[in-house]
Design an enzyme around this catalytic site. Structure first.
Site, PDB file in Angstrom:
ATOM      1  N   HIS A   1     -41.982 -68.773 -31.914  1.00 17.83           N
ATOM      2  CA  HIS A   1     -43.364 -68.514 -31.514  1.00 17.83           C
ATOM      3  C   HIS A   1     -44.285 -69.447 -32.281  1.00 17.83           C
ATOM      4  O   HIS A   1     -44.044 -69.751 -33.457  1.00 17.83           O
ATOM      5  CB  HIS A   1     -43.742 -67.053 -31.805  1.00 17.83           C
ATOM      6  CG  HIS A   1     -44.990 -66.600 -31.115  1.00 17.83           C
ATOM      7  ND1 HIS A   1     -46.238 -66.871 -31.609  1.00 17.83           N
ATOM      8  CD2 HIS A   1     -45.178 -65.897 -29.961  1.00 17.83           C
ATOM      9  CE1 HIS A   1     -47.147 -66.349 -30.797  1.00 17.83           C
ATOM     10  NE2 HIS A   1     -46.532 -65.751 -29.797  1.00 17.83           N
TER      11      HIS A   1
ATOM     12  N   ASP B   1     -41.456 -62.480 -25.122  1.00 19.19           N
ATOM     13  CA  ASP B   1     -41.312 -62.950 -23.747  1.00 19.19           C
ATOM     14  C   ASP B   1     -39.857 -62.915 -23.292  1.00 19.19           C
ATOM     15  O   ASP B   1     -39.575 -62.677 -22.116  1.00 19.19           O
ATOM     16  CB  ASP B   1     -41.858 -64.371 -23.615  1.00 19.19           C
ATOM     17  CG  ASP B   1     -43.344 -64.452 -23.921  1.00 19.19           C
ATOM     18  OD1 ASP B   1     -44.098 -63.678 -23.322  1.00 19.19           O
ATOM     19  OD2 ASP B   1     -43.738 -65.269 -24.769  1.00 19.19           O
TER      20      ASP B   1
END
Length: 433
Positions: free
Chosen positions: A309, A367
């Site tokens: 991330h 995600d």
């Protein structure tokens, strides 16, 4: 953020030294206040993507990427997911404190009261092609809400702003479910007031008039968790877009529509779609080592989507919760033979054990798991980002309300480093070479 500064930094430009204050918040990095920089030096700062720029004061959400922390109004996301629900978290984000019993009941009633949409809004959907992307529909329909609520333009009135926020939070699941049903040719389903926010959303998406819809508590809880985890995430691209649009005093429906447009991008809200595209490209579990090798090769443009991330340099705190939820959903649905889901679980196992991924802290992020959950729940890929928008709406309206009431707020106007032609005279067409 405190506007009182006890620390300063000095900058010397062309023999002139100026003093700039350092402002300190309650957590996170302090900031250098450069508001007088241009006036005193004639210079601007250069920060593409605004990655080193604090554009506002905010008391809503805090991220500590190094330690993997996410706080809503000071409360750790892990505690909120386990002990609260989306309605309570929505109240918290909007008003700053967790509600008491009476406040919670009234807030839930206010949101439930606004879940219905004007009957004429259904006519908007017939103007879109059946194969239109649901996010395209959402951008148009949410923006069109302003044509039904004319007083929403009165953004300086607190009560008007509050009602506009209720309407947006309440109507977003209804509009999203309508977009989905329109795409598959099913009739629209009205909301049901005795269901939870998440349960109502699932029912509006999947129920059909010909049979009773049975709501699974496991799937309802999973959807509620997904909504909580995606409710806000500091000053990301879509939130900054909402604030920028709002700084011009645009009506709140237009502001949220602009946020939906920004969220649509694959580098933002479309990341979970990219995860499934990557899994499709890998194809079978026996090819995972090949793609792991490619991911480690700096000269290969391939990247494992759903790992690591930009902000979190440690494990994404949302991913820990989403991983647990993912396995609960797969167990509830008895999913065993879906090749793509089997591939995802094997990729997760390898990545969590591979020394390279551990060293680089390339852990599966939120995600990765949300895409797997949605696929297991038979939610089409085109709806992934729409559900993200449903969740993020409460964050957007909370940030918008905060921005509007901030006495330091100004219309957004970034500057630029100009590299174009200097001034030159116009040449008539007959004299141009």
């Amino acid at each position: 953020m405190s506007h009182e500064s006890l620390k300063t930094v000095q900058l010397t430009v062309g023999g002139k030294t100026i003093t700039l204050p350092i402002l300190t918040g309650t957590d996170g990095p302090s900031v250098i206040d450069i508001r007088t920089l241009y006036a005193e030096t004639g210079l601007l700062t250069y920060d593409p993507g605004f990655t080193s720029t604090a554009s506002c004061d905010s008391t809503i959400t805090f991220i500590d990427g190094d330690k993997g922390r996410l706080l809503y109004r000071g409360y750790p996301i892990e505690q909120l997911v386990e002990q609260s629900d989306f309605m309570e978290v929505s109240y918290l984000l909007m008003y700053g404190e967790l509600p008491n019993v009476s406040q919670r009941a009234h807030f839930s009633q206010d949101i439930t009261y606004h879940t219905l949409v004007h009957e004429q809004i259904s006519d908007f959907y017939s103007g879109f092609g059946r194969d239109a992307h649901p996010m395209a529909i959402m951008v148009g329909v949410v923006g069109a809400l302003s044509s039904f609520y004319h007083n929403s333009k009165e953004t300086q009135d607190e009560s008007t702003r509050e009602v506009a926020c209720w309407r947006l939070i309440a109507k977003m699941p209804t509009l999203a479910a309508m977009a989905y049903n329109y795409s598959v040719g099913r009739p629209f389903t009205y909301p049901k007031n005795n269901l939870s926010y998440a349960g109502n959303f699932l029912r509006m998406m999947f129920s059909v008039p010909s049979e009773e819809y049975i709501l699974s508590p496991v799937l309802e809880r999973a959807m509620d968790r997904i909504l909580v985890l995606h409710a806000d995430h500091e000053q990301n691209a879509s939130t900054s877009t909402v604030r920028l649009a709002g700084s011009s005093a645009a009506n709140p429906f237009a502001c949220i529509a602009s946020g939906i447009a920004a969220l649509w991008g694959p580098a933002h809200g479309g990341a979970n779609e990219a995860v499934l595209s990557m899994l499709t490209e890998i194809g079978t579990a026996d090819r995972i080592p090949e793609f792991i090798k490619r991911a480690k090769d700096k000269n290969d443009p391939f990247r494992l989507m759903g790992f690591g991330h930009r902000i979190y340099k440690n494990y994404d705190p949302r991913a820990k919760i989403m991983r647990e939820t993912c396995h609960e959903v797969l167990a509830e649905l008895g999913v065993k033979n879906d090749p793509l889901l089997t591939l995802a679980m094997e990729l997760e196992r390898i990545a969590l054990e591979d020394p390279y991924f551990i060293e680089k802290k390339l852990y599966p992020n939120v995600d990765f798991y949300s895409g797997i959950i949605f696929r297991a729940m038979k939610i089409p890929v085109s709806m992934f980002t729409v559900i993200f928008a449903v969740a993020r709406t409460v964050g957007w309206v909370s940030q918008w309300r905060e921005m509007i009431s901030d006495p330091m707020q100004k219309i957004g106007r970034p500057r630029q480093l100009y590299r174009g032609n200097i001034e030159r005279p116009f040449v008539p067409v007959e004299k141009r070479g």
